[in-house]
Design a protein around this motif. Structure first.
Motif, PDB file in Angstrom:
ATOM      1  N   VAL A 135       5.302  -7.500   4.712  1.00  0.00           N
ATOM      2  CA  VAL A 135       4.643  -6.233   5.039  1.00  0.00           C
ATOM      3  C   VAL A 135       3.831  -5.775   3.826  1.00  0.00           C
ATOM      4  O   VAL A 135       4.334  -5.786   2.696  1.00  0.00           O
ATOM      5  CB  VAL A 135       5.664  -5.144   5.428  1.00  0.00           C
ATOM      6  CG1 VAL A 135       4.967  -3.802   5.650  1.00  0.00           C
ATOM      7  CG2 VAL A 135       6.435  -5.563   6.666  1.00  0.00           C
ATOM      8  N   ARG A 136       2.597  -5.386   4.066  1.00  0.00           N
ATOM      9  CA  ARG A 136       1.761  -4.812   3.013  1.00  0.00           C
ATOM     10  C   ARG A 136       1.759  -3.300   3.180  1.00  0.00           C
ATOM     11  O   ARG A 136       1.289  -2.781   4.195  1.00  0.00           O
ATOM     12  CB  ARG A 136       0.339  -5.361   3.087  1.00  0.00           C
ATOM     13  CG  ARG A 136      -0.485  -5.053   1.840  1.00  0.00           C
ATOM     14  CD  ARG A 136      -1.766  -5.869   1.816  1.00  0.00           C
ATOM     15  NE  ARG A 136      -2.424  -5.756   0.522  1.00  0.00           N
ATOM     16  CZ  ARG A 136      -3.513  -6.426   0.182  1.00  0.00           C
ATOM     17  NH1 ARG A 136      -4.073  -7.267   1.051  1.00  0.00           N
ATOM     18  NH2 ARG A 136      -4.053  -6.287  -1.019  1.00  0.00           N
ATOM     19  N   LYS A 137       2.299  -2.606   2.196  1.00  0.00           N
ATOM     20  CA  LYS A 137       2.518  -1.170   2.324  1.00  0.00           C
ATOM     21  C   LYS A 137       1.313  -0.362   1.834  1.00  0.00           C
ATOM     22  O   LYS A 137       0.613  -0.774   0.914  1.00  0.00           O
ATOM     23  CB  LYS A 137       3.766  -0.761   1.527  1.00  0.00           C
ATOM     24  CG  LYS A 137       5.038  -1.449   1.992  1.00  0.00           C
ATOM     25  CD  LYS A 137       6.255  -0.895   1.285  1.00  0.00           C
ATOM     26  CE  LYS A 137       6.211  -1.198  -0.214  1.00  0.00           C
ATOM     27  NZ  LYS A 137       7.430  -0.725  -0.907  1.00  0.00           N
ATOM     28  N   PRO A 138       1.072   0.804   2.436  1.00  0.00           N
ATOM     29  CA  PRO A 138      -0.011   1.683   1.986  1.00  0.00           C
ATOM     30  C   PRO A 138       0.431   2.544   0.805  1.00  0.00           C
ATOM     31  O   PRO A 138       0.777   3.726   0.957  1.00  0.00           O
ATOM     32  CB  PRO A 138      -0.301   2.544   3.224  1.00  0.00           C
ATOM     33  CG  PRO A 138       1.003   2.603   3.939  1.00  0.00           C
ATOM     34  CD  PRO A 138       1.711   1.300   3.665  1.00  0.00           C
ATOM     35  N   VAL A 139       0.447   1.961  -0.385  1.00  0.00           N
ATOM     36  CA  VAL A 139       0.947   2.664  -1.567  1.00  0.00           C
ATOM     37  C   VAL A 139      -0.166   2.828  -2.589  1.00  0.00           C
ATOM     38  O   VAL A 139      -1.229   2.212  -2.506  1.00  0.00           O
ATOM     39  CB  VAL A 139       2.130   1.906  -2.205  1.00  0.00           C
ATOM     40  CG1 VAL A 139       3.312   1.880  -1.265  1.00  0.00           C
ATOM     41  CG2 VAL A 139       1.728   0.484  -2.558  1.00  0.00           C
ATOM     42  N   ALA A 140       0.112   3.649  -3.593  1.00  0.00           N
ATOM     43  CA  ALA A 140      -0.868   3.917  -4.645  1.00  0.00           C
ATOM     44  C   ALA A 140      -0.879   2.787  -5.671  1.00  0.00           C
ATOM     45  O   ALA A 140      -0.042   1.890  -5.662  1.00  0.00           O
ATOM     46  CB  ALA A 140      -0.537   5.252  -5.323  1.00  0.00           C
ATOM     47  N   ILE A 141      -1.838   2.867  -6.588  1.00  0.00           N
ATOM     48  CA  ILE A 141      -1.980   1.852  -7.630  1.00  0.00           C
ATOM     49  C   ILE A 141      -0.749   1.890  -8.541  1.00  0.00           C
ATOM     50  O   ILE A 141      -0.260   2.948  -8.919  1.00  0.00           O
ATOM     51  CB  ILE A 141      -3.257   2.090  -8.456  1.00  0.00           C
ATOM     52  CG1 ILE A 141      -4.484   1.970  -7.542  1.00  0.00           C
ATOM     53  CG2 ILE A 141      -3.368   1.107  -9.602  1.00  0.00           C
ATOM     54  CD1 ILE A 141      -5.788   2.305  -8.238  1.00  0.00           C
TER      55      ILE A 141
END
Length: 281
Positions: A135-141
């Motif tokens: 899973v590729r998560k929508p997270v910050a840098i």
């Protein structure tokens, strides 16, 4: 842009009283319409085309990165919402077992548009799928963008997440199973039978042991290089068993050996020397 490229199929039925594409947030839809994958890959796809692209998926997810770029997974979800294929096709996505990302795609789409009965019926029957997927998560840098999950854990979240927010996307509200069982809309499941089946599932036991071991490693109670206790105990027990069997075999051999003052003993000795055997009285 040509008219009708991003519009919903006119033959598509409304979902929860709305346009199916409206199940995704407006800003997410606009980003998908503008992305390269949507324009180059999703244009003109039907249900079979979506299936072939679902087989090629490498990970699941919604958007990622600081610009919230849409993933191929969410693009295919929107394409399914746009063409609204027959629900039996989605059931085939879920029932096949060869391609895990195609199954995850079908499960998530069914959770969006399916009836309550179909959701529980088809998602619960796949809870025995323990395969891992990315899973590729929508997270910050600076934060971890990738996560490894199991299909059964993902299904459990689709059914039981209280906030209704999975893979960074909001889901329609799903009534609790207990409520549906009380209103006789779902067949009641025997919890004792389900628990007994889980206890007898070797794969479930292995997963539970692995999770407990990883928790002990994270807490510093166990080193990662340490051999699991189950293997140590198994090895010790096996050694003891072999030792006991060896003792038993030796004792049996001693019992079978003839006594030193017996005729059988001297006959064996004479036999070694090439002499004739003594006659017993």
């Amino acid at each position: 842009m040509a008219p009708g490229v991003n519009t919903t199929d006119p033959l598509a039925l409304s979902v929860h009283g709305n346009n199916p594409q409206n199940l995704l947030e407006t800003i997410t839809r606009q980003k998908i319409y503008a992305c390269r994958y949507w324009k180059e890959t999703c244009f003109g796809l039907d249900a079979n085309g979506v299936m072939s692209k679902g087989v090629d998926l490498k990970y699941a997810g919604s958007t990622f990165g600081p610009a919230h770029q849409p993933s191929p997974f969410i693009c295919l979800i929107l394409k399914l919402l746009q063409i609204s294929p027959d629900i039996d096709i989605i059931f085939k996505y879920i029932k096949q077992t060869e391609f895990k990302y195609l199954r995850v795609l079908g499960l998530f789409y069914l959770r969006l548009v399916g009836s309550t009965y179909d959701i529980y019926n088809h998602l619960e029957t796949t809870l025995t799928d323990y395969r891992k997927f990315v899973v590729r998560k929508p997270v910050a840098i600076g934060e971890a963008q990738w996560e490894v999950r199991t299909v059964d854990d993902f299904i459990w979240e689709l059914l039981n997440d209280e906030e209704g927010y999975v893979l960074g996307m909001s889901l329609p509200r799903l009534p609790k199973r207990e409520v549906l069982e009380a209103s006789h809309k779902l067949r009641k499941v025997d919890d004792k039978r389900r628990k007994s089946e889980l206890r007898g599932d070797k794969r479930v036991k292995e997963i539970v042991k692995h999770k407990r071991r990883m928790e002990r490693i994270e807490k510093g109670l166990l080193k990662e290089d340490d051999e699991p206790a189950s293997k140590k105990k198994k090895g010790v027990g096996l050694f003891k068993k072999e030792k006991e069997e060896g003792k038993g075999a030796g004792a049996g051999a001693e019992d079978k050996a003839p006594k030193a003052d017996s005729v059988e003993f001297w006959n064996e000795e004479r036999k070694k020397l090439g002499l004739s055997e003594l006659k017993s009285k």
